[in-house]
Design a protein around this motif. Structure first.
Motif, short mmCIF file in Angstrom:
data_model
loop_
_atom_site.label_atom_id
_atom_site.label_comp_id
_atom_site.label_asym_id
_atom_site.label_seq_id
_atom_site.Cartn_x
_atom_site.Cartn_y
_atom_site.Cartn_z
N LEU A 113 0.81 -1.21 0.00
CA LEU A 113 0.00 0.00 0.00
C LEU A 113 0.85 1.27 0.00
O LEU A 113 0.45 2.28 -0.59
CB LEU A 113 -0.93 0.00 1.22
CG LEU A 113 -2.12 0.96 1.16
CD1 LEU A 113 -3.12 0.50 0.11
CD2 LEU A 113 -2.80 1.06 2.52
N LYS A 114 2.02 1.23 0.63
CA LYS A 114 2.79 2.46 0.85
C LYS A 114 4.10 2.54 0.08
O LYS A 114 4.66 3.63 -0.06
CB LYS A 114 3.09 2.60 2.35
CG LYS A 114 1.86 2.84 3.21
CD LYS A 114 1.18 4.16 2.84
CE LYS A 114 0.00 4.45 3.75
NZ LYS A 114 -0.66 5.73 3.42
N GLU A 115 4.62 1.41 -0.39
CA GLU A 115 5.93 1.41 -1.04
C GLU A 115 5.80 1.50 -2.55
O GLU A 115 4.91 0.89 -3.14
CB GLU A 115 6.70 0.13 -0.68
CG GLU A 115 7.08 0.02 0.78
CD GLU A 115 8.35 0.75 1.12
OE1 GLU A 115 8.99 1.32 0.20
OE2 GLU A 115 8.71 0.77 2.29
N THR A 116 6.71 2.22 -3.17
CA THR A 116 6.80 2.22 -4.64
C THR A 116 7.25 0.85 -5.13
O THR A 116 6.72 0.32 -6.10
CB THR A 116 7.79 3.30 -5.12
OG1 THR A 116 7.41 4.56 -4.57
CG2 THR A 116 7.81 3.38 -6.63
N ILE A 117 8.23 0.29 -4.43
CA ILE A 117 8.70 -1.08 -4.72
C ILE A 117 8.48 -1.89 -3.44
O ILE A 117 9.30 -1.85 -2.53
CB ILE A 117 10.18 -1.09 -5.12
CG1 ILE A 117 10.41 -0.17 -6.32
CG2 ILE A 117 10.63 -2.52 -5.45
CD1 ILE A 117 11.87 -0.04 -6.73
N PRO A 118 7.37 -2.63 -3.34
CA PRO A 118 7.05 -3.32 -2.08
C PRO A 118 7.97 -4.50 -1.82
O PRO A 118 8.67 -4.99 -2.71
CB PRO A 118 5.61 -3.78 -2.30
CG PRO A 118 5.46 -3.89 -3.78
CD PRO A 118 6.33 -2.80 -4.36
N LEU A 119 7.93 -4.95 -0.58
CA LEU A 119 8.67 -6.15 -0.19
C LEU A 119 8.11 -7.36 -0.93
O LEU A 119 6.91 -7.41 -1.22
CB LEU A 119 8.57 -6.37 1.32
CG LEU A 119 9.13 -5.27 2.22
CD1 LEU A 119 8.76 -5.54 3.67
CD2 LEU A 119 10.63 -5.17 2.06
#
Length: 293
Positions: A113-119
């Protein structure tokens, strides 16, 4: 002369500037109206969970925080993940052996939801010492989404920080360090069960007052009285100043306890390092295997 790029390249994706148009009273009132909707049940340890105890949540919360810090996640990821976890535990009885899996799934969703490149699922599984598989993580992710009714736009204390900061008469150059300290307090509160029932606006206001007092900030050349700041923020969030002051004191007490525990942990770590020198030790943040016992 070598050509120069107009963009600024780096290890982290570029972020948009903070939009001052979002720091209006209308937006703040909307956040205050919505925050109660995303509060978890404060007594879920007694009423819902049979196997999970508060100390187990603290262990997993510390693990989630360390993973977020090591992966340099956006600051919103950790408090959002803990909100998902608490809301899930408020409605779904969970085995203690599944608590780390739940924490990983909540972190997975918050990162998306918050990262440009998520985990990635694979990376999160590695952080569990491969005690879970990507398939299990994806299954738990779907379960969390189902129990939260796919409503992931939770209001967290970080949503209020810039609103409160914009109301304080501080110099522009001092705002980043004040924001950073307040964000640190917010993350610390997310690891402690005492703040589960506290509205995000209350946690944010208490963190802001604690940050100002801790840094001994100078407001417009004069020291701003703590009482005046507390009353101002209490009026903003429509709360009693005594309640806000009590929240601030809890936050400061939590900080002292955490610093003391960190010093003790550092001493134990140094002793273990000396004893185990030359041995192959796990580098996974915070051993959470003891919650499975």
């Amino acid at each position: 002369m070598e050509p120069q790029l107009l963009c600024c390249e780096g290890d982290r994706p570029a972020r948009a500037y903070r939009d001052s148009n979002l720091l209006t009273d209308r937006v703040l009132r909307a956040l205050l109206r919505a925050e109660d909707k995303y509060l978890p049940a404060p007594n879920y340890f007694k009423c819902v969970q049979r196997e999970i105890a508060p100390y187990m949540r603290r262990i997993v919360a510390t693990w989630v925080l360390e993973v977020c810090e090591e992966q340099k996640c956006e600051e919103e990821v950790f408090p959002l993940a803990m909100n998902y976890m608490d809301r899930f535990l408020s409605v779904e009885p969970t085995k203690k052996s599944h608590l780390q899996l739940l924490g990983a799934a909540c972190m997975f969703l918050a990162s998306k939801l918050k990262e440009t490149i998520p985990l990635t699922a694979e990376k999160l599984c590695i952080y569990t010492d491969n005690s879970i598989t990507p398939t299990q993580l994806l299954q738990m992710e779907l379960l969390v989404l189902n129990k939260l009714k796919w409503d992931l736009a939770s209001v967290t204390p970080l949503d209020f920080i810039d609103h409160f900061l914009s109301q304080l008469p501080v110099r522009r150059e001092t705002r980043p360090i004040l924001r950073k300290h307040a964000q640190t307090f917010v993350a610390l509160c997310a690891t402690d069960v005492k703040f589960i029932a506290s509205p995000p606006s209350m946690v944010a206001a208490g963190s802001m007052v604690a940050a100002v007092e801790g840094l001994q900030m100078k407001m417009l050349g004069n020291a701003m009285m703590s009482q005046k700041l507390t009353e101002q923020l209490a009026q903003t969030i429509k709360s009693d100043p005594d309640c806000l002051r009590a929240c601030q004191e809890q936050i400061e007490s939590l900080l002292e306890t955490s610093l003391r525990q960190a010093q003790q942990q550092h001493s134990v770590t140094m002793e273990t390092k000396n004893i185990s020198e030359g041995q192959d030790l796990s580098t996974t943040p915070t051993d959470v295997r003891d919650i499975n016992i």
